[in-house]
Design a protein around this motif. Structure first.
Motif, PDB file in Angstrom:
ATOM      1  N   MET A  28      14.193  -4.153   5.990  1.00 43.07           N
ATOM      2  CA  MET A  28      13.766  -3.972   7.384  1.00 43.07           C
ATOM      3  C   MET A  28      12.269  -4.208   7.516  1.00 43.07           C
ATOM      4  O   MET A  28      11.830  -4.868   8.452  1.00 43.07           O
ATOM      5  CB  MET A  28      14.136  -2.565   7.880  1.00 43.07           C
ATOM      6  N   GLU A  31      11.535  -8.011   7.149  1.00 41.32           N
ATOM      7  CA  GLU A  31      11.958  -8.770   8.330  1.00 41.32           C
ATOM      8  C   GLU A  31      11.161  -8.387   9.574  1.00 41.32           C
ATOM      9  O   GLU A  31      10.990  -9.200  10.479  1.00 41.32           O
ATOM     10  CB  GLU A  31      13.456  -8.565   8.580  1.00 41.32           C
ATOM     11  N   SER A  32      10.664  -7.148   9.626  1.00 38.01           N
ATOM     12  CA  SER A  32       9.920  -6.680  10.800  1.00 38.01           C
ATOM     13  C   SER A  32       8.564  -7.345  10.939  1.00 38.01           C
ATOM     14  O   SER A  32       7.991  -7.348  12.034  1.00 38.01           O
ATOM     15  CB  SER A  32       9.738  -5.162  10.741  1.00 38.01           C
ATOM     16  N   SER A  36      10.095  -7.246  15.339  1.00 40.71           N
ATOM     17  CA  SER A  36      10.807  -5.977  15.223  1.00 40.71           C
ATOM     18  C   SER A  36      12.304  -6.175  15.437  1.00 40.71           C
ATOM     19  O   SER A  36      13.114  -5.427  14.907  1.00 40.71           O
ATOM     20  CB  SER A  36      10.246  -4.944  16.197  1.00 40.71           C
ATOM     21  N   GLY A  39      13.911  -6.816  12.049  1.00 37.55           N
ATOM     22  CA  GLY A  39      14.036  -5.561  11.303  1.00 37.55           C
ATOM     23  C   GLY A  39      15.146  -4.685  11.853  1.00 37.55           C
ATOM     24  O   GLY A  39      15.934  -4.107  11.096  1.00 37.55           O
ATOM     25  N   SER A 100      19.598 -11.816   9.666  1.00 36.77           N
ATOM     26  CA  SER A 100      19.048 -10.512   9.295  1.00 36.77           C
ATOM     27  C   SER A 100      20.136  -9.439   9.369  1.00 36.77           C
ATOM     28  O   SER A 100      20.240  -8.572   8.504  1.00 36.77           O
ATOM     29  CB  SER A 100      17.883 -10.138  10.215  1.00 36.77           C
ATOM     30  N   PRO A 149      11.064  -0.550  12.561  1.00 32.88           N
ATOM     31  CA  PRO A 149      10.623  -1.948  12.693  1.00 32.88           C
ATOM     32  C   PRO A 149       9.475  -2.137  13.681  1.00 32.88           C
ATOM     33  O   PRO A 149       8.590  -2.958  13.460  1.00 32.88           O
ATOM     34  CB  PRO A 149      11.882  -2.675  13.174  1.00 32.88           C
ATOM     35  N   ASN A 153       6.072  -3.776  12.505  1.00 34.65           N
ATOM     36  CA  ASN A 153       5.631  -4.989  13.195  1.00 34.65           C
ATOM     37  C   ASN A 153       4.214  -4.832  13.726  1.00 34.65           C
ATOM     38  O   ASN A 153       3.419  -5.768  13.675  1.00 34.65           O
ATOM     39  CB  ASN A 153       6.596  -5.363  14.318  1.00 34.65           C
ATOM     40  N   SER A 167       8.327  -4.668  -0.450  1.00 34.52           N
ATOM     41  CA  SER A 167       9.748  -4.997  -0.339  1.00 34.52           C
ATOM     42  C   SER A 167      10.283  -5.508  -1.672  1.00 34.52           C
ATOM     43  O   SER A 167      11.357  -5.104  -2.119  1.00 34.52           O
ATOM     44  CB  SER A 167       9.972  -6.054   0.749  1.00 34.52           C
TER      45      SER A 167
END
Length: 188
Positions: A28, A31-32, A36, A39, A100, A149, A153, A167
């Motif tokens: 999360m 990806e955020s 967001s 995430g 995602s 997220p 972000n 991560s």
């Protein structure tokens, strides 16, 4: 009055599975940094797995053998090592929000810790409390998958390399640890 107690307790239980550091939160966070929404999509995928585990636990709680977890240690550990490698190698973000979501869902479905949580806490939760704990439980998860997220972000753009390394390290550590647990479980 018991309904409100069960709902509030459900929120705490939902946060207990969603908030601790682990592979889902590492993905999360990663990806955020892009957005967001990405995430949150990872978290929504993991929540979908929790929804599946909820129903399996509700209907089959007495039929789930503990020995089935050994398989998930190897599948989950290998998958997390693959994800760690992907986080380290990625130059830019190529996943869609759907991608995602799928990443969060597949990781959660093979994550032995998530499965163990449902066996150790989810089944007793369903046996001890009314069904009203379920809406609170998923409310707690929803709170986390939207707030975490957003926070990452906001601060993550300044710390892209740090979030990426965090991560990677979390996914790598969990992958190795889960594989070790699988090997240890076979020896017992």
């Amino acid at each position: 009055m018991n309904i409100f107690y069960d709902y509030a307790l459900g929120i705490i239980m939902g946060l207990s599975i969603a908030a601790p550091p682990g592979p889902i939160n590492a993905m999360m966070a990663h990806e955020s940094v892009k957005s967001s929404f990405h995430g949150t999509a990872v978290g929504a995928g993991a929540m979908t797995a929790d929804f599946i585990f909820f129903w399996v636990s509700l209907f089959f709680k007495s039929l789930i053998p503990q020995s089935i977890l050994v398989i998930f240690y190897f599948i989950g550990g290998a998958y997390m090592l693959y994800l760690a490698y992907g986080v380290l190698k990625i130059k830019g973000f190529k996943t869609t929000i759907k991608g995602s979501y799928i990443k969060g869902l597949t990781t959660a479905l093979v994550n032995p810790y998530q499965i163990s949580w449902w066996i150790a806490f989810g089944i007793p939760m369903l046996q001890q409390f009314s069904i009203f704990i379920a809406p609170g439980f998923f409310t707690g998860i929803i709170i986390w998958i939207f707030l975490f997220p957003k926070l990452i972000n906001k601060i993550g753009e300044n710390y892209v390399v740090a979030v990426k390394m965090f991560s990677f390290v979390v996914l790598l550590a969990f992958g190795i640890y889960i594989l070790y647990q699988g090997i240890h479980a076979i020896k017992i």
